[in-house]
Design a protein around this motif. Sequence first.
Motif, mmCIF file in Angstrom:
data_model
loop_
_atom_site.group_PDB
_atom_site.id
_atom_site.type_symbol
_atom_site.label_atom_id
_atom_site.label_comp_id
_atom_site.label_asym_id
_atom_site.label_seq_id
_atom_site.Cartn_x
_atom_site.Cartn_y
_atom_site.Cartn_z
ATOM 1 N N ASP A 279 -4.915 0.524 5.332
ATOM 2 C CA ASP A 279 -4.924 2.124 5.576
ATOM 3 C C ASP A 279 -4.345 2.766 4.164
ATOM 4 O O ASP A 279 -4.061 3.999 4.130
ATOM 5 N N LYS A 280 -3.734 1.844 3.294
ATOM 6 C CA LYS A 280 -3.183 2.324 2.040
ATOM 7 C C LYS A 280 -1.822 3.106 2.130
ATOM 8 O O LYS A 280 -1.426 4.038 1.550
ATOM 9 N N LYS A 281 -1.000 2.820 3.704
ATOM 10 C CA LYS A 281 0.076 3.267 3.809
ATOM 11 C C LYS A 281 1.290 2.585 3.089
ATOM 12 O O LYS A 281 2.380 3.133 3.134
ATOM 13 N N VAL A 282 0.940 1.166 2.731
ATOM 14 C CA VAL A 282 1.928 0.336 2.019
ATOM 15 C C VAL A 282 1.077 -0.084 0.772
ATOM 16 O O VAL A 282 -0.101 -0.282 0.903
ATOM 17 N N ALA A 283 1.735 -0.383 -0.243
ATOM 18 C CA ALA A 283 1.067 -1.010 -1.581
ATOM 19 C C ALA A 283 1.066 -2.419 -1.429
ATOM 20 O O ALA A 283 -0.023 -2.977 -1.957
ATOM 21 N N HIS A 284 1.782 -3.291 -0.590
ATOM 22 C CA HIS A 284 1.730 -4.861 -0.597
ATOM 23 C C HIS A 284 2.347 -5.111 0.724
ATOM 24 O O HIS A 284 2.905 -4.194 1.338
ATOM 25 N N ILE A 285 2.069 -6.309 1.079
ATOM 26 C CA ILE A 285 2.774 -7.034 2.330
ATOM 27 C C ILE A 285 2.933 -8.417 2.240
ATOM 28 O O ILE A 285 2.691 -9.101 1.121
ATOM 29 N N SER A 286 4.072 -8.924 3.026
ATOM 30 C CA SER A 286 4.030 -10.231 2.656
ATOM 31 C C SER A 286 3.617 -11.204 3.674
ATOM 32 O O SER A 286 3.305 -11.110 4.667
ATOM 33 N N LEU A 287 2.885 -11.986 2.878
ATOM 34 C CA LEU A 287 2.063 -13.116 3.493
ATOM 35 C C LEU A 287 2.983 -14.530 3.742
ATOM 36 O O LEU A 287 3.374 -15.157 2.812
ATOM 37 N N GLN A 288 3.212 -14.796 4.993
ATOM 38 C CA GLN A 288 3.847 -16.135 5.277
ATOM 39 C C GLN A 288 3.027 -17.360 5.129
ATOM 40 O O GLN A 288 2.053 -17.358 5.613
ATOM 41 N N CYS A 289 3.411 -18.322 4.463
ATOM 42 C CA CYS A 289 2.779 -19.645 4.309
ATOM 43 C C CYS A 289 2.779 -20.355 5.497
ATOM 44 O O CYS A 289 4.073 -20.677 5.858
ATOM 45 N N ILE A 290 1.659 -20.768 6.060
ATOM 46 C CA ILE A 290 1.585 -21.337 7.351
ATOM 47 C C ILE A 290 1.447 -22.998 7.080
ATOM 48 O O ILE A 290 1.960 -23.870 7.452
ATOM 49 N N ASN B 247 3.883 -12.232 -1.808
ATOM 50 C CA ASN B 247 3.769 -10.837 -1.832
ATOM 51 C C ASN B 247 2.140 -10.300 -2.249
ATOM 52 O O ASN B 247 1.807 -10.798 -3.412
ATOM 53 N N ALA B 248 1.630 -9.731 -1.433
ATOM 54 C CA ALA B 248 0.101 -9.525 -1.581
ATOM 55 C C ALA B 248 -0.425 -7.950 -1.611
ATOM 56 O O ALA B 248 0.234 -7.095 -0.749
ATOM 57 N N THR B 249 -1.226 -7.590 -2.639
ATOM 58 C CA THR B 249 -1.701 -6.236 -2.440
ATOM 59 C C THR B 249 -3.153 -6.335 -2.283
ATOM 60 O O THR B 249 -3.906 -7.502 -1.937
ATOM 61 N N LEU B 250 -3.973 -5.357 -1.917
ATOM 62 C CA LEU B 250 -5.280 -5.324 -1.613
ATOM 63 C C LEU B 250 -6.080 -6.102 -2.823
ATOM 64 O O LEU B 250 -7.171 -6.618 -2.310
ATOM 65 N N LYS B 251 -5.709 -6.182 -3.897
ATOM 66 C CA LYS B 251 -6.482 -6.620 -4.914
ATOM 67 C C LYS B 251 -6.286 -8.308 -4.701
ATOM 68 O O LYS B 251 -7.312 -8.969 -5.380
ATOM 69 N N ASP B 252 -5.430 -8.826 -3.927
ATOM 70 C CA ASP B 252 -5.539 -10.188 -3.856
ATOM 71 C C ASP B 252 -6.160 -10.719 -2.440
ATOM 72 O O ASP B 252 -6.353 -11.806 -2.317
ATOM 73 N N PHE B 253 -6.999 -9.714 -2.038
ATOM 74 C CA PHE B 253 -8.033 -10.190 -0.838
ATOM 75 C C PHE B 253 -9.366 -10.031 -1.223
ATOM 76 O O PHE B 253 -9.829 -9.295 -2.190
ATOM 77 N N VAL B 254 -10.297 -10.861 -0.858
ATOM 78 C CA VAL B 254 -11.683 -10.666 -0.988
ATOM 79 C C VAL B 254 -12.097 -9.310 -0.660
ATOM 80 O O VAL B 254 -11.766 -8.720 0.623
ATOM 81 N N PRO B 255 -12.853 -8.414 -1.524
ATOM 82 C CA PRO B 255 -13.059 -7.070 -1.025
ATOM 83 C C PRO B 255 -14.411 -6.936 -0.167
ATOM 84 O O PRO B 255 -15.578 -6.436 -0.326
ATOM 85 N N HIS B 256 -14.053 -7.393 1.298
ATOM 86 C CA HIS B 256 -15.040 -6.913 2.157
ATOM 87 C C HIS B 256 -15.006 -5.501 2.426
ATOM 88 O O HIS B 256 -14.429 -4.726 1.942
ATOM 89 N N GLY B 257 -16.219 -5.104 2.983
ATOM 90 C CA GLY B 257 -16.400 -3.632 3.223
ATOM 91 C C GLY B 257 -15.753 -3.171 4.102
ATOM 92 O O GLY B 257 -15.098 -3.828 5.104
ATOM 93 N N THR B 258 -15.051 -1.905 3.924
ATOM 94 C CA THR B 258 -14.141 -1.187 4.772
ATOM 95 C C THR B 258 -14.389 -0.990 6.209
ATOM 96 O O THR B 258 -13.649 -1.332 7.118
ATOM 97 N N GLY B 259 -15.709 -1.009 6.605
ATOM 98 C CA GLY B 259 -16.190 -0.886 7.784
ATOM 99 C C GLY B 259 -16.109 -2.301 8.579
ATOM 100 O O GLY B 259 -15.658 -2.305 9.749
#
Length: 203
Positions: free
Chosen positions: A156-167, A178-190
């Motif tokens: 929702d672009k309410k934050v610029a990044h999130i923390s991903l915990q290694c499992i 620490n991951a931003t949207l650019k660190d994710f495969v760009p699936h469609g918003t829908g």
Amino acid sequence: MEQEYLSIFDEKHQKVGKNTRSFIHKHGLWHETFHCWFVYIENGVPYLYFQQRSKVKEDFPGLFDITAAGHILANETVNDGIREVKEELGINMSMEELQSIGIIKDSILQEGFMDNEFAHTFIYITENKHLPFHLQEEEVSGIFSSPLAEVARLYDKKVAHISLQCIHSKNDDLIAINATLKDFVPHGTGYINTVLMSAIRIK
């Protein structure tokens, strides 16, 4: 290497033929895939699991993606897609353990890459944080998680990044990324919105 043949569909999900995976991606033709998202519940809080794609992958190396996913071949049924969970993550499970959230259209359109999918999408709910992952190294380099609410805030672009915990990872010293949207495969918003809303409803 033997070519993989996939069924081709029109935009209304009517089968119109088949061709090789490379041909279908080159021309942006609609085809079917199997997507399985893992959701871990801890004290009532849902966490979404992402795989980090191997850095040797041809497409989107090193980016975070669906927990387990793959193409449904022309000679396969949707249920055959469960093999992806075993192949990529080393986890044995049956279709009865999954909750279907339907067939979701998902398009990733970039220069030189057109991926139009009818994604048969499922969610696996678990309260076991320590699943016996055995990753397919040429496909997956690690499994990471984040609270579902935080993932939603990122998209929702309410934050610029999130923390991903290694499992689970080959790197025993890795704790979080620490991951931003650019660190994710760009699936469609829908597509992403449907997955997130469905996971919230069935938790």
